[in-house]
Scaffold this motif. Structure first.
Motif, PDB file in Angstrom:
ATOM      1  N   ARG A  94       0.884  -1.045  -0.024  1.00  0.00           N
ATOM      2  CA  ARG A  94      -0.052  -0.004   0.091  1.00  0.00           C
ATOM      3  C   ARG A  94       0.801   1.470  -0.124  1.00  0.00           C
ATOM      4  O   ARG A  94       1.886   1.274   0.556  1.00  0.00           O
ATOM      5  CB  ARG A  94      -0.884   0.022   1.214  1.00  0.00           C
ATOM      6  CG  ARG A  94      -1.914  -1.088   1.222  1.00  0.00           C
ATOM      7  CD  ARG A  94      -2.870  -1.174   2.311  1.00  0.00           C
ATOM      8  NE  ARG A  94      -3.744  -2.305   2.365  1.00  0.00           N
ATOM      9  CZ  ARG A  94      -4.911  -2.419   1.730  1.00  0.00           C
ATOM     10  NH1 ARG A  94      -5.190  -1.467   0.851  1.00  0.00           N
ATOM     11  NH2 ARG A  94      -5.575  -3.552   1.732  1.00  0.00           N
ATOM     12  N   VAL A  95       0.468   2.116  -0.698  1.00  0.00           N
ATOM     13  CA  VAL A  95       1.054   3.429  -0.564  1.00  0.00           C
ATOM     14  C   VAL A  95       1.332   3.955   0.766  1.00  0.00           C
ATOM     15  O   VAL A  95       2.330   4.672   1.068  1.00  0.00           O
ATOM     16  CB  VAL A  95       0.155   4.630  -1.650  1.00  0.00           C
ATOM     17  CG1 VAL A  95       0.905   6.095  -1.363  1.00  0.00           C
ATOM     18  CG2 VAL A  95       0.171   4.421  -2.805  1.00  0.00           C
ATOM     19  N   THR A  96       0.373   3.671   1.693  1.00  0.00           N
ATOM     20  CA  THR A  96       0.671   4.363   2.913  1.00  0.00           C
ATOM     21  C   THR A  96       1.536   3.423   3.925  1.00  0.00           C
ATOM     22  O   THR A  96       1.804   3.787   4.858  1.00  0.00           O
ATOM     23  CB  THR A  96      -1.048   4.048   3.719  1.00  0.00           C
ATOM     24  OG1 THR A  96      -1.536   2.939   3.486  1.00  0.00           O
ATOM     25  CG2 THR A  96      -1.936   5.051   3.039  1.00  0.00           C
ATOM     26  N   ASP A  97       1.899   2.520   3.018  1.00  0.00           N
ATOM     27  CA  ASP A  97       2.933   1.765   4.028  1.00  0.00           C
ATOM     28  C   ASP A  97       4.252   2.353   3.892  1.00  0.00           C
ATOM     29  O   ASP A  97       5.245   1.804   4.745  1.00  0.00           O
ATOM     30  CB  ASP A  97       3.337   0.290   3.198  1.00  0.00           C
ATOM     31  CG  ASP A  97       2.179  -0.756   3.293  1.00  0.00           C
ATOM     32  OD1 ASP A  97       1.255  -0.682   4.396  1.00  0.00           O
ATOM     33  OD2 ASP A  97       2.002  -1.837   2.627  1.00  0.00           O
ATOM     34  N   ALA A  98       4.578   3.255   2.995  1.00  0.00           N
ATOM     35  CA  ALA A  98       5.691   3.931   3.018  1.00  0.00           C
ATOM     36  C   ALA A  98       5.620   5.547   3.315  1.00  0.00           C
ATOM     37  O   ALA A  98       4.560   6.226   2.856  1.00  0.00           O
ATOM     38  CB  ALA A  98       6.199   4.006   1.443  1.00  0.00           C
ATOM     39  N   ARG A  99       6.248   5.967   4.470  1.00  0.00           N
ATOM     40  CA  ARG A  99       5.908   7.217   4.816  1.00  0.00           C
ATOM     41  C   ARG A  99       6.429   8.290   3.866  1.00  0.00           C
ATOM     42  O   ARG A  99       7.585   7.834   2.857  1.00  0.00           O
ATOM     43  CB  ARG A  99       6.465   7.483   6.226  1.00  0.00           C
ATOM     44  CG  ARG A  99       6.110   6.627   7.320  1.00  0.00           C
ATOM     45  CD  ARG A  99       6.783   6.964   8.609  1.00  0.00           C
ATOM     46  NE  ARG A  99       8.161   6.742   8.524  1.00  0.00           N
ATOM     47  CZ  ARG A  99       9.088   6.575   9.309  1.00  0.00           C
ATOM     48  NH1 ARG A  99       8.709   6.947  10.529  1.00  0.00           N
ATOM     49  NH2 ARG A  99      10.286   6.528   9.211  1.00  0.00           N
ATOM     50  N   PRO A 100       6.021   9.654   3.868  1.00  0.00           N
ATOM     51  CA  PRO A 100       6.536  10.341   2.578  1.00  0.00           C
ATOM     52  C   PRO A 100       8.180  10.585   2.738  1.00  0.00           C
ATOM     53  O   PRO A 100       8.850  10.739   3.933  1.00  0.00           O
ATOM     54  CB  PRO A 100       6.213  11.803   3.334  1.00  0.00           C
ATOM     55  CG  PRO A 100       4.811  11.344   3.919  1.00  0.00           C
ATOM     56  CD  PRO A 100       5.259  10.170   4.567  1.00  0.00           C
ATOM     57  N   GLY A 101       8.766  10.553   1.612  1.00  0.00           N
ATOM     58  CA  GLY A 101      10.161  10.500   1.449  1.00  0.00           C
ATOM     59  C   GLY A 101      10.941   9.117   1.744  1.00  0.00           C
ATOM     60  O   GLY A 101      12.111   9.147   1.513  1.00  0.00           O
ATOM     61  N   LYS A 102      10.034   7.986   1.664  1.00  0.00           N
ATOM     62  CA  LYS A 102      10.856   6.720   2.021  1.00  0.00           C
ATOM     63  C   LYS A 102      10.435   5.803   1.183  1.00  0.00           C
ATOM     64  O   LYS A 102       9.485   6.038   0.339  1.00  0.00           O
ATOM     65  CB  LYS A 102      10.236   6.177   3.515  1.00  0.00           C
ATOM     66  CG  LYS A 102      10.205   7.286   4.585  1.00  0.00           C
ATOM     67  CD  LYS A 102      11.687   7.538   5.121  1.00  0.00           C
ATOM     68  CE  LYS A 102      11.562   8.429   6.366  1.00  0.00           C
ATOM     69  NZ  LYS A 102      12.036   9.859   6.101  1.00  0.00           N
ATOM     70  N   TRP A 103      10.831   4.559   1.308  1.00  0.00           N
ATOM     71  CA  TRP A 103      10.434   3.320   0.518  1.00  0.00           C
ATOM     72  C   TRP A 103      10.190   2.379   1.381  1.00  0.00           C
ATOM     73  O   TRP A 103      10.581   2.276   2.490  1.00  0.00           O
ATOM     74  CB  TRP A 103      11.618   3.234  -0.673  1.00  0.00           C
ATOM     75  CG  TRP A 103      12.930   2.788   0.114  1.00  0.00           C
ATOM     76  CD1 TRP A 103      13.894   3.447   0.148  1.00  0.00           C
ATOM     77  CD2 TRP A 103      13.293   1.420   0.321  1.00  0.00           C
ATOM     78  NE1 TRP A 103      14.905   2.795   0.687  1.00  0.00           N
ATOM     79  CE2 TRP A 103      14.605   1.499   1.011  1.00  0.00           C
ATOM     80  CE3 TRP A 103      12.554   0.245   0.552  1.00  0.00           C
ATOM     81  CZ2 TRP A 103      15.077   0.543   1.405  1.00  0.00           C
ATOM     82  CZ3 TRP A 103      13.267  -0.775   1.466  1.00  0.00           C
ATOM     83  CH2 TRP A 103      14.455  -0.664   1.666  1.00  0.00           C
ATOM     84  N   THR A 104       9.367   1.317   0.541  1.00  0.00           N
ATOM     85  CA  THR A 104       9.154   0.051   1.254  1.00  0.00           C
ATOM     86  C   THR A 104       8.989  -1.013   0.189  1.00  0.00           C
ATOM     87  O   THR A 104       8.917  -0.720  -1.071  1.00  0.00           O
ATOM     88  CB  THR A 104       7.797  -0.120   1.984  1.00  0.00           C
ATOM     89  OG1 THR A 104       7.561  -1.091   2.860  1.00  0.00           O
ATOM     90  CG2 THR A 104       6.709   0.320   1.147  1.00  0.00           C
ATOM     91  N   ALA A 105       9.743  -2.292   0.285  1.00  0.00           N
ATOM     92  CA  ALA A 105       9.956  -3.068  -0.816  1.00  0.00           C
ATOM     93  C   ALA A 105       9.690  -4.535  -0.292  1.00  0.00           C
ATOM     94  O   ALA A 105       9.590  -4.796   0.888  1.00  0.00           O
ATOM     95  CB  ALA A 105      11.176  -3.068  -1.198  1.00  0.00           C
ATOM     96  N   MET A 106       9.454  -5.525  -1.398  1.00  0.00           N
ATOM     97  CA  MET A 106       9.379  -6.920  -0.908  1.00  0.00           C
ATOM     98  C   MET A 106      10.196  -7.643  -1.935  1.00  0.00           C
ATOM     99  O   MET A 106      10.629  -7.123  -2.916  1.00  0.00           O
ATOM    100  CB  MET A 106       7.864  -7.191  -1.327  1.00  0.00           C
ATOM    101  CG  MET A 106       7.495  -7.222  -2.647  1.00  0.00           C
ATOM    102  SD  MET A 106       5.948  -8.050  -3.161  1.00  0.00           S
ATOM    103  CE  MET A 106       4.902  -7.744  -1.862  1.00  0.00           C
ATOM    104  N   ALA A 107      10.485  -8.913  -1.633  1.00  0.00           N
ATOM    105  CA  ALA A 107      11.426  -9.616  -2.320  1.00  0.00           C
ATOM    106  C   ALA A 107      10.690 -11.062  -2.477  1.00  0.00           C
ATOM    107  O   ALA A 107      10.232 -11.661  -1.513  1.00  0.00           O
ATOM    108  CB  ALA A 107      12.886  -9.951  -1.827  1.00  0.00           C
ATOM    109  N   ARG A 108      10.307 -11.397  -3.826  1.00  0.00           N
ATOM    110  CA  ARG A 108       9.793 -12.746  -3.874  1.00  0.00           C
ATOM    111  C   ARG A 108      10.573 -13.476  -4.777  1.00  0.00           C
ATOM    112  O   ARG A 108      10.982 -12.995  -5.968  1.00  0.00           O
ATOM    113  CB  ARG A 108       8.298 -12.533  -4.704  1.00  0.00           C
ATOM    114  CG  ARG A 108       7.369 -11.631  -4.010  1.00  0.00           C
ATOM    115  CD  ARG A 108       6.760 -12.564  -2.886  1.00  0.00           C
ATOM    116  NE  ARG A 108       6.236 -13.577  -3.103  1.00  0.00           N
ATOM    117  CZ  ARG A 108       4.703 -13.852  -3.393  1.00  0.00           C
ATOM    118  NH1 ARG A 108       4.100 -12.828  -3.481  1.00  0.00           N
ATOM    119  NH2 ARG A 108       4.189 -14.995  -3.672  1.00  0.00           N
ATOM    120  N   GLY A 109      10.978 -14.963  -4.462  1.00  0.00           N
ATOM    121  CA  GLY A 109      11.889 -15.418  -5.279  1.00  0.00           C
ATOM    122  C   GLY A 109      11.811 -17.103  -4.767  1.00  0.00           C
ATOM    123  O   GLY A 109      11.289 -17.442  -3.938  1.00  0.00           O
TER     124      GLY A 109
END
Length: 174
Positions: A94-109
């Motif tokens: 979700r967009v709200t998972d990242a605070r302004p100026g920040k990133w959030t990520a996932m790895a699937r493999g």
């Protein structure tokens, strides 16, 4: 296993080591909230408009990333990685998972490779670049956003190496 890391610092250059991924080198590590549900209406793939290196897509427009599929909606980035998850059910960052100026990520493999995907919440322009450095490799991610300057963008890149113990460094530059 769920891993949720956010960058702290300046919005113009985001560089942080994320948590160690799965010690076994197999499975899923995600930055999406537990129990997140997604409802999405499929949209036929269309030509992707590009502003420099950034793709502008319509909500729900599917983008193929290796054998996986990603798409953006007003809520965020959906990822379907059936080979590693065994399901076609999407994960949502979700967009709200990242605070302004920040990133959030996932790895699937799995043993055949890893999809790195995430959201950067901040200004996205034609010059926005995202790199994922992991295991001595530097991967240039694709960047996509919705039309109309929504104040966030998504990134994704396929690595031919399996998820391992290496800590990734994700950098967002505007």
């Amino acid at each position: 296993m769920t891993v949720h890391k956010r960058k702290r610092g300046q919005a113009s250059l985001v560089s942080v080591a994320a948590a160690a991924m799965l010690a076994t080198g197999f499975g899923v590590a995600a930055a999406s909230g537990a129990g997140a549900s997604v409802t999405a209406t499929p949209v036929p793939a269309a030509a992707v408009a590009s502003a420099g290196g950034v793709q502008t897509v319509t909500p729900g427009q599917r983008i193929t990333a290796g054998g996986d599929t990603v798409w953006l909606t007003a809520q965020g980035l959906s990822v379907v990685a059936p080979k590693s998850s065994g399901t076609s059910k999407p994960d949502l960052i979700r967009v709200t998972d990242a605070r302004p100026g920040k990133w959030t990520a996932m790895a699937r493999g799995d043993a055949s490779g890893t999809l790195w995907a995430g959201i950067y919440r901040g200004s996205v322009s034609s010059s926005t670049k995202v790199t994922v450095k992991v295991g001595g490799r530097t991967l240039d991610a694709e960047v996509a956003t919705l039309a109309g300057k929504p104040g966030w963008g998504a990134f994704y890149v396929v690595d031919t190496h399996k998820v391992g113990k290496d800590k990734p460094v994700i950098t967002v530059q505007n």
